[in-house]
Each structure stands twice: as C-alpha cells, then as structure tokens.
Write a protein that holds these residues in place. Structure first.
Motif, short mmCIF file in Angstrom:
data_model
loop_
_atom_site.label_atom_id
_atom_site.label_comp_id
_atom_site.label_asym_id
_atom_site.label_seq_id
_atom_site.Cartn_x
_atom_site.Cartn_y
_atom_site.Cartn_z
N LEU A 1 0.84 -1.19 0.00
CA LEU A 1 0.00 0.00 0.00
C LEU A 1 0.87 1.25 0.00
CD1 LEU A 1 -2.75 -0.91 2.64
CD2 LEU A 1 -2.88 -1.11 0.14
N ALA A 2 0.51 2.23 -0.82
CA ALA A 2 1.23 3.51 -0.86
C ALA A 2 0.32 4.58 -0.24
CB ALA A 2 1.65 3.84 -2.29
N LEU A 3 -0.43 5.31 -1.07
CA LEU A 3 -1.35 6.32 -0.53
C LEU A 3 -2.64 5.72 0.01
CD1 LEU A 3 -0.97 9.22 -3.14
CD2 LEU A 3 -0.18 9.20 -0.77
N ALA A 4 -3.00 4.54 -0.42
CA ALA A 4 -4.19 3.90 0.13
C ALA A 4 -3.97 3.62 1.61
CB ALA A 4 -4.49 2.60 -0.62
N PRO A 5 -4.86 4.09 2.48
CA PRO A 5 -4.63 3.93 3.92
C PRO A 5 -4.93 2.54 4.44
CG PRO A 5 -6.70 5.08 3.53
CD PRO A 5 -6.05 4.90 2.19
N GLU A 6 -5.66 1.74 3.67
CA GLU A 6 -6.02 0.39 4.10
C GLU A 6 -6.41 -0.42 2.87
OE1 GLU A 6 -10.71 1.25 5.17
OE2 GLU A 6 -9.19 1.44 6.73
N GLU A 7 -6.52 -1.73 3.06
CA GLU A 7 -6.94 -2.60 1.98
C GLU A 7 -8.44 -2.46 1.73
OE1 GLU A 7 -5.30 -6.64 1.91
OE2 GLU A 7 -4.27 -6.13 3.78
N GLY A 8 -8.88 -2.90 0.55
CA GLY A 8 -10.29 -3.00 0.25
C GLY A 8 -10.92 -1.79 -0.41
N LEU A 9 -10.11 -0.76 -0.72
CA LEU A 9 -10.65 0.47 -1.30
C LEU A 9 -10.49 0.47 -2.82
CD1 LEU A 9 -9.12 2.99 1.27
CD2 LEU A 9 -11.38 1.89 1.34
N GLY A 10 -11.27 1.30 -3.49
CA GLY A 10 -11.10 1.53 -4.92
C GLY A 10 -12.00 0.76 -5.84
N VAL A 11 -12.91 -0.06 -5.30
CA VAL A 11 -13.79 -0.86 -6.15
C VAL A 11 -14.87 0.03 -6.76
CG1 VAL A 11 -15.43 -2.78 -6.20
CG2 VAL A 11 -13.36 -2.94 -4.80
N ARG A 12 -15.08 -0.08 -8.06
CA ARG A 12 -16.11 0.68 -8.77
C ARG A 12 -17.25 -0.20 -9.28
NH1 ARG A 12 -15.06 5.55 -6.88
NH2 ARG A 12 -12.93 6.24 -7.31
N ASP A 13 -16.96 -1.46 -9.57
CA ASP A 13 -17.97 -2.35 -10.14
C ASP A 13 -18.20 -3.51 -9.16
OD1 ASP A 13 -19.53 -4.13 -11.58
OD2 ASP A 13 -18.46 -3.79 -13.47
N GLU A 14 -19.11 -3.31 -8.22
CA GLU A 14 -19.38 -4.31 -7.20
C GLU A 14 -20.04 -5.55 -7.79
OE1 GLU A 14 -18.39 -4.37 -4.22
OE2 GLU A 14 -18.02 -2.31 -3.53
N GLN A 15 -20.84 -5.37 -8.82
CA GLN A 15 -21.55 -6.51 -9.42
C GLN A 15 -20.57 -7.50 -10.05
OE1 GLN A 15 -24.57 -5.36 -12.21
NE2 GLN A 15 -25.28 -7.45 -12.54
N LEU A 16 -19.61 -6.99 -10.83
CA LEU A 16 -18.62 -7.87 -11.44
C LEU A 16 -17.75 -8.51 -10.36
CD1 LEU A 16 -17.33 -9.02 -14.01
CD2 LEU A 16 -15.85 -6.99 -14.08
N ARG A 17 -17.42 -7.72 -9.34
CA ARG A 17 -16.59 -8.24 -8.26
C ARG A 17 -17.28 -9.42 -7.55
NH1 ARG A 17 -12.28 -6.82 -5.36
NH2 ARG A 17 -12.14 -7.49 -3.19
N ALA A 18 -18.55 -9.26 -7.26
CA ALA A 18 -19.28 -10.32 -6.56
C ALA A 18 -19.29 -11.61 -7.37
CB ALA A 18 -20.71 -9.86 -6.28
N LYS A 19 -19.34 -11.48 -8.67
CA LYS A 19 -19.37 -12.65 -9.55
C LYS A 19 -18.08 -13.46 -9.46
CE LYS A 19 -20.13 -13.80 -14.44
NZ LYS A 19 -20.36 -13.24 -15.79
N HIS A 20 -16.95 -12.78 -9.20
CA HIS A 20 -15.64 -13.44 -9.25
C HIS A 20 -14.91 -13.41 -7.91
CE1 HIS A 20 -15.89 -13.84 -13.58
NE2 HIS A 20 -16.17 -12.55 -13.70
N LEU A 21 -15.63 -13.15 -6.83
CA LEU A 21 -14.97 -12.92 -5.55
C LEU A 21 -14.13 -14.11 -5.09
CD1 LEU A 21 -14.62 -10.74 -3.45
CD2 LEU A 21 -16.57 -11.68 -2.21
N ASP A 22 -14.61 -15.32 -5.27
CA ASP A 22 -13.84 -16.49 -4.84
C ASP A 22 -12.52 -16.59 -5.61
OD1 ASP A 22 -15.74 -17.17 -3.01
OD2 ASP A 22 -16.67 -18.74 -4.25
N ALA A 23 -12.57 -16.34 -6.91
CA ALA A 23 -11.35 -16.40 -7.72
C ALA A 23 -10.39 -15.27 -7.36
CB ALA A 23 -11.70 -16.32 -9.20
N ILE A 24 -10.92 -14.07 -7.09
CA ILE A 24 -10.08 -12.94 -6.70
C ILE A 24 -9.35 -13.24 -5.40
CG2 ILE A 24 -10.15 -10.54 -5.90
CD1 ILE A 24 -12.53 -10.14 -7.86
N ASN A 25 -10.01 -13.94 -4.50
CA ASN A 25 -9.45 -14.23 -3.17
C ASN A 25 -8.77 -15.58 -3.07
OD1 ASN A 25 -10.23 -11.79 -1.98
ND2 ASN A 25 -12.29 -12.55 -1.56
N ALA A 26 -8.54 -16.25 -4.19
CA ALA A 26 -8.02 -17.61 -4.15
C ALA A 26 -6.68 -17.71 -3.43
CB ALA A 26 -7.89 -18.16 -5.58
#
Length: 446
Positions: free
Chosen positions: A417-442
């Motif tokens: 992390l650089a300027l981001a103060p914590e993890e989990g920020l910056g998501v714009r498309d929650e619908q696409l993320r939800a579809k692939h969340l398991d793969a993203i977190n593998a």
C-alpha cells in the motif's frame, strides 16, 4: 494537511476532478536503494542478502514532468523479483542502468541519481500529464505496465520490446511505483480494472503481461487448445498467471510446485495435473557442476504418467539454471521451451542432443509490448484472468515484503500500500466483483 494528504483525501472522497487544481508536492516518500551502499553485501551468498537492510523509505524530490509523461498518485504497488535483484545489487547494481540511461538526453539525465526509487507495478490516479499527452488526463484511475521505450529508431516499431532503448521502468529507470508518486511515460498507462481494489489492481501488471507474451502471444509460445504446458512454479507470481492462461486457452497445464499448500492453490485455479517436486524428491544436479540425466528421465516419466503418455508441447521456464536441463529434456519432439528470468541462476546448461536431434526450440521472452500488456490487462478487467494477491504490506515494510519473495516464502503476488490507507478500497464495479470474488481471493491467506 499536507499536499499529499489533500491528494489522498480527494481520491478517497471520489473528488477526482479536483486533482487537476491541487498542487503537486515538491517531494514524496519512495522506497529506495542508495548508491553509497552497493557494497554492503559483498562476500555474502545471495540467499543471505537481506532486502530489509538495503531498501529504505526516503523523502525524495518530485521529478520534473517531461513531454509524453505523466505523474501518478500511487495508491498501491507490488513486489516483483526485479525489486529483489535491485535490493541485493545483483547481477549488477541498478545504478549502472541509471547511468547508462542518463547519457541518452537531458531529459533522461533526471534518472541518474545517487538513489533509485524502485518498483515496476502501480495502481493509482493521474495527477499531471506532460506536453503531447492526449489520451489521459488528471483524475483518471490507472494501472501502469513497466515497458519504457524511446522508439526513435526503426527496430521497435514492429515489436516495441525490440527497441534499442527498451528498459523496465522502476528497475532500469528511476521514479518507480513503490512510492507515493511515480513518473511514467503516458504510453505505460492502462485503465484500472473497475472491480478490483487498489492493491489487487496493482498486483498483476508485470507478471500478467510477462506470462501473456511468454505463453499466449505469437512472440512467445503461441499456445493453442490441447497443448500440454509444463509450468514451473505454478503457484508463484508468474506461474499462477501461466496456469490461468493455459486453462483459459483450452490447454492442459502440468503444474510443478514445491509443497502441498502450493498444489492446493493450483487446484483452486482449476488445474488437475500437479507435481510436488519436493515430495517426489527430484534432484536435477548431482553437485554444483554436474546434472543428473536420470532425474530428467524420472521427471519426464512422471509427466507422461499424468498426461496419459504425452510430453509437454510447451515448457514455461523461469527458474533457469536449476531446471533448464530438465526442461529441454522434457519438451516433446518439436516442442518449445520459452524462458524469461533465471531466478536460480543465469548460466543455463542442457544437453544439446535433446534439442537439435528432436527439433525443439528455445524462445527468449522478456516482459511484453504495449499491445500485449493492454490485452493482458483487458482480460483482468473482464474477469477472465484474476489477480493472485496473497498478502499486502505497508510502504514501510517493503523490505520485509521483498525478503519474503527473495526466500520464496510467499504465494502468488505480494502487494504494497502507498497512498491507500487500508486494503479494500477503490472498487467501482461491485456486481462484477461479486461474480468473481472467490477467484479474486483464491490466494488470500496462502
């Protein structure tokens, strides 16, 4: 509130249009190596060199913005093996690269400094663009690939990787991505995948593009459906993307790993044919000077056992010295060994009879051109290839992150992390993320 705090707050508040009106700070924090410390590890074997000693978080001046360039507020970055090489000053100190680059022009002279701000990945937001930049403007969310080219001669105009002044940003140039601000050429910029966090979006850049060119592109192995692909380090930074590309392209990956935990990660990706080289006890070298062809044969037999009698059409090579003899032996007649990097050593040895008499090919592959990088990033953005981020560190802990990669005590990619103060920020498309969340977190927690 400092100027960097104002920039961070505007980004976190989604007030991106305000960035063009905010002043660019005169300095920022960046992870550096220092020219006066290049001898600090003399006499030590590579494995004993500790990046925590050589990587510093320093306040450095913001570089002058030149034509065709952009300043980016870096929200997150990632560790690549080139940062490890930089931190242990191998194979040579990167100040040699900066000095050579500095001789090209007055503009490139900015890079020749007694400190080197490292890092070849980023996700962030454009702060400023230089003269002649038309495709990007302040406030746009971006990732950056790490190809730096001049393109003033003819050689790079068919494939920019062949430019005579081709360099890797943050390794062979200064002002890299492990920092709060980075300087890039505008033709390094690509849209940030909207469904990913800052740290997830920063992690694929170098390795994803490298794997794409090495395995998929016509400039590499030109993978096709049904190819058997032997992938060394299949759960690592490069190999995890090679495994995904093989599966996505209808090929058959044979994943080589070094532990049951890494084997399980490959299974999560969808791979079925896995070799745990430690469990099988492969020792390709009898000693420092002589390899053991009987171990090549035993390895080849294991591959054929898994594939139903087939040898690999493609060998995805990057360990180098330790495995290269086995790779040349294992590839099928007429097969391809495509190689980048050499994390176990640059001096490769192999029995040329297995190459020439069986009409095999060795292809050298290095990063990717802009088109290949764009296509690789597009596949990430569409959710067809996924980041392999396992852990994220703070900028202050970059030395520890690099040490983990140096000692192979990690899985997939390690973020910072650089300027981001914590993890989990910056998501714009929650619908696409939800579809692939398991793969993203593998790879998370691996």
């Amino acid at each position: 509130m400092t100027q960097l705090d104002e920039i961070r707050q505007a980004i976190l508040n989604d007030d991106l249009d305000a960035l063009a009106g905010l002043p660019v700070p005169d300095s920022y924090r960046g992870v550096t190596v220092r020219a006066d410390e290049v001898g600090m590890f003399e006499g030590l074997p590579s494995q004993d060199k500790d990046p925590r000693r050589s990587l510093h978080v320093d306040d450095v001046p913001t570089p002058e913005l030149g034509p065709g360039e952009a300043l980016v507020a870096v929200m997150a970055s990632a560790i690549n093996y080139n940062t490890v090489w930089t931190s242990i000053f191998e194979p040579i100190p990167t100040f040699k690269f900066l000095e050579r680059y500095g001789r090209i022009s007055p503009l490139s002279k900015r890079h020749d400094l007694p400190y080197h701000v490292v890092g070849s990945d980023l996700s962030g937001v454009v702060l400023r663009t230089g003269a002649g930049v038309h495709n990007w403007k302040p406030g746009e969310e971006v990732v950056a690939h790490c190809l730096n080219v001049e393109l003033e001669g003819p050689d790079g105009h068919n494939d920019t990787m062949l430019d005579t002044e081709q360099r890797i940003w943050g390794f062979e140039t200064n002002f890299g991505g492990l920092a709060e601000i980075a300087l890039v050429k505008a033709n390094q910029l690509m849209p940030k995948p909207a469904h990913l966090t800052w740290e997830e979006a920063a992690s694929p850049g170098l390795v994803n593009s490298t794997a794409y060119r090495q395995l998929v592109s016509r400039n590499g192995a030109d993978l096709k459906q049904g190819d058997v692909v032997l992938i060394w380090g299949a759960s690592g930074g490069l190999g995890s993307y090679a495994t995904q590309y093989a599966l996505n392209g209808g090929a058959i990956p044979v994943c080589v790993v070094s532990s049951p935990e890494k084997a399980e990660i490959c299974r999560k990706l969808g791979a079925e044919l896995i070799i745990d080289r430690n469990a099988e006890g492969y020792r390709f070298w009898k000693d420092e000077h002589e390899q053991d062809p009987r171990e090549w044969q035993r390895f080849g037999a294991k591959i054929r056992e898994l594939t139903g009698g087939e040898d690999p059409d493609i060998v995805f090579e990057h360990p180098g010295r330790e495995t290269f003899g086995a790779s040349v032996y294992a590839a099928r007649k007429g097969g391809t060994i495509v190689t980048c990097a050499s994390t176990s050593g640059y001096l490769h040895q192999y029995d040329n009879r297995y190459l020439w008499m069986n009409l095999k090919r060795i292809i050298g592959s290095h990063f990717a051109n802009y088109r290949e990088s764009w296509e690789a990033n597009r596949l990430i953005a569409k959710g067809l290839i996924h980041p392999t981020l396992s852990r994220t560190y703070s900028l202050e802990d970059t030395g520890q992150a690099a040490l983990d990669v140096h000692r192979n005590a990690h899985q997939g990619k390690v973020g910072v992390l650089a300027l981001a103060p914590e993890e989990g920020l910056g998501v714009r498309d929650e619908q696409l993320r939800a579809k692939h969340l398991d793969a993203i977190n593998a790879f998370r927690g691996a």
